[in-house]
Design a protein around this motif. Structure first.
Motif, short mmCIF file in Angstrom:
data_model
loop_
_atom_site.label_atom_id
_atom_site.label_comp_id
_atom_site.label_asym_id
_atom_site.label_seq_id
_atom_site.Cartn_x
_atom_site.Cartn_y
_atom_site.Cartn_z
N ALA A 219 0.84 -1.20 0.00
CA ALA A 219 0.00 0.00 0.00
C ALA A 219 0.88 1.26 0.00
O ALA A 219 0.66 2.16 -0.77
N VAL B 298 5.07 3.04 1.21
CA VAL B 298 6.40 3.00 1.83
C VAL B 298 6.70 4.41 2.34
O VAL B 298 6.57 5.38 1.60
N ILE C 196 -4.66 14.65 -11.89
CA ILE C 196 -3.62 14.51 -10.86
C ILE C 196 -2.46 15.48 -11.16
O ILE C 196 -1.93 16.11 -10.23
N TRP D 8 4.60 14.07 -6.94
CA TRP D 8 4.76 13.53 -8.29
C TRP D 8 4.00 12.22 -8.39
O TRP D 8 3.60 11.63 -7.38
N ASP E 259 4.06 8.47 -10.89
CA ASP E 259 4.56 7.72 -12.05
C ASP E 259 3.65 6.50 -12.21
O ASP E 259 2.56 6.44 -11.64
N GLN E 260 4.08 5.56 -12.99
CA GLN E 260 3.27 4.39 -13.31
C GLN E 260 2.89 3.58 -12.07
O GLN E 260 1.84 2.97 -12.00
N ASN E 261 3.77 3.57 -11.06
CA ASN E 261 3.57 2.73 -9.88
C ASN E 261 2.99 3.46 -8.68
O ASN E 261 2.30 2.84 -7.88
N CYS E 262 3.36 4.71 -8.52
CA CYS E 262 3.16 5.39 -7.24
C CYS E 262 2.69 6.84 -7.40
O CYS E 262 2.95 7.47 -8.42
N PHE E 263 2.07 7.32 -6.32
CA PHE E 263 1.98 8.74 -6.03
C PHE E 263 2.97 9.00 -4.91
O PHE E 263 3.08 8.18 -3.98
N ILE F 290 5.44 10.03 1.44
CA ILE F 290 4.92 8.66 1.44
C ILE F 290 4.75 8.21 0.00
O ILE F 290 4.10 8.90 -0.79
N LEU F 291 5.36 7.08 -0.34
CA LEU F 291 5.10 6.48 -1.66
C LEU F 291 3.84 5.64 -1.54
O LEU F 291 3.80 4.68 -0.76
N ILE F 292 2.82 5.99 -2.30
CA ILE F 292 1.56 5.25 -2.26
C ILE F 292 1.42 4.48 -3.56
O ILE F 292 1.46 5.08 -4.63
N TRP F 293 1.30 3.18 -3.47
CA TRP F 293 1.19 2.36 -4.67
C TRP F 293 -0.20 2.56 -5.30
O TRP F 293 -1.21 2.45 -4.60
N THR F 294 -0.22 2.85 -6.59
CA THR F 294 -1.52 3.14 -7.22
C THR F 294 -2.43 1.91 -7.17
O THR F 294 -3.65 2.04 -7.20
N LEU G 50 -5.01 2.31 -4.49
CA LEU G 50 -5.88 3.49 -4.47
C LEU G 50 -7.36 3.12 -4.58
O LEU G 50 -7.75 2.32 -5.43
#
Lengths: 69, 69, 69, 69, 69, 69
Positions: A64, A66, F14, F40, F42-46, F56-60, F63
């Motif tokens: 979810a 990191v 976004i 920012w 990208d393909q994997n994260c916000f 915090i890196l949030i995995w899309t 979401l």
């Protein structure tokens, strides 16, 4: 599916955490979280060493968030 | 989807657990976990023999983590 | 996504459960489980006949584990 | 992802439920379930008419099981 | 993954909800639900305007159902 | 999987939140939510900066929704 492209900011960010042994908190879609340092990543997994020195393979499909601490 | 490429660290790590009969704890995205040894893996499943000698097919899509004990 | 390749150990194992009418317990990612025998599988589903003789289409996307009893 | 191939047993079974207006119970990965008859299916959804005559688009990605009653 | 093909009944149904400003209830796989009208859809999201006039991007990957009211 | 195409309304929306430092609430499929601004995507994260200035890196993949406040 996580896209494992080393040019992506997300992948580079994790590579920096690995290189710098940055303490992180990893949150899973189970609502569990685990703290430690990331030893390596590949297309399927992060390998996390937690504060008890256990090595845990964490499937990226269950990620979810990191957070660096 | 788990990428089943035997050159990947994650897949090799599991292959080592299989070869060495390493006791593991497998955590699922259901928050359940199961202990035992992994007998084989393929693209879809791990086959885990638990401490009651039951064989369990665990779908990799439900994996959260694998911890060696 | 489950890879439906009849050469894979996981698919062959399920085919054996079907052929032998092996009683199984199927665990879902909802934490529910259901007991019975598997009548057929395809790319999307298992068809389970439970102990009340009801036929249930179980989406493989919701599978966590299959245990033979 | 559900594979929408009308030659598959799972897709044909649902087509039969539609044609015969078979009462079904649809279980979701949220642990919710809904009863009614399926009006149509496509790659993304089932359209279920529940017992209050409401039409509900159910995303196949959230399906756990379908049981005929 | 939602297949975004405007010829599909599910996509056309949502387009009709948008055009007609049909009040809907959207259920998520978190068991949360939100009421409002859908302003637009694309491959990733629905944009829902709820009854407080807030605009919410809802990821289609988290959809369980859409019910018109 | 989130489709990362800058021509899509969802991705542009976004990007606007990023450019304008719009305060947002991000809801996850775990039922957790986090407030802050998106730095920012990208393909994997916000990458979200929360109100404690943590990144915090949030995995899309986790979401459920994004709401501007």
């Amino acid at each position: 599916m996580t896209v494992f492209n080393t040019g992506f900011p997300s992948i580079r960010q994790i590579q920096n955490f690995i290189k710098n042994k940055t303490p992180v908190e990893i949150g899973l879609i189970t609502n569990q979280s685990e703290k430690g340092i990331i030893l390596w990543q590949d297309q399927n997994c992060f390998c996390l060493q937690n504060n008890n020195k256990e090595k845990i393979l964490i499937w990226t499909q269950s990620l979810a968030y990191v957070k660096s601490k």
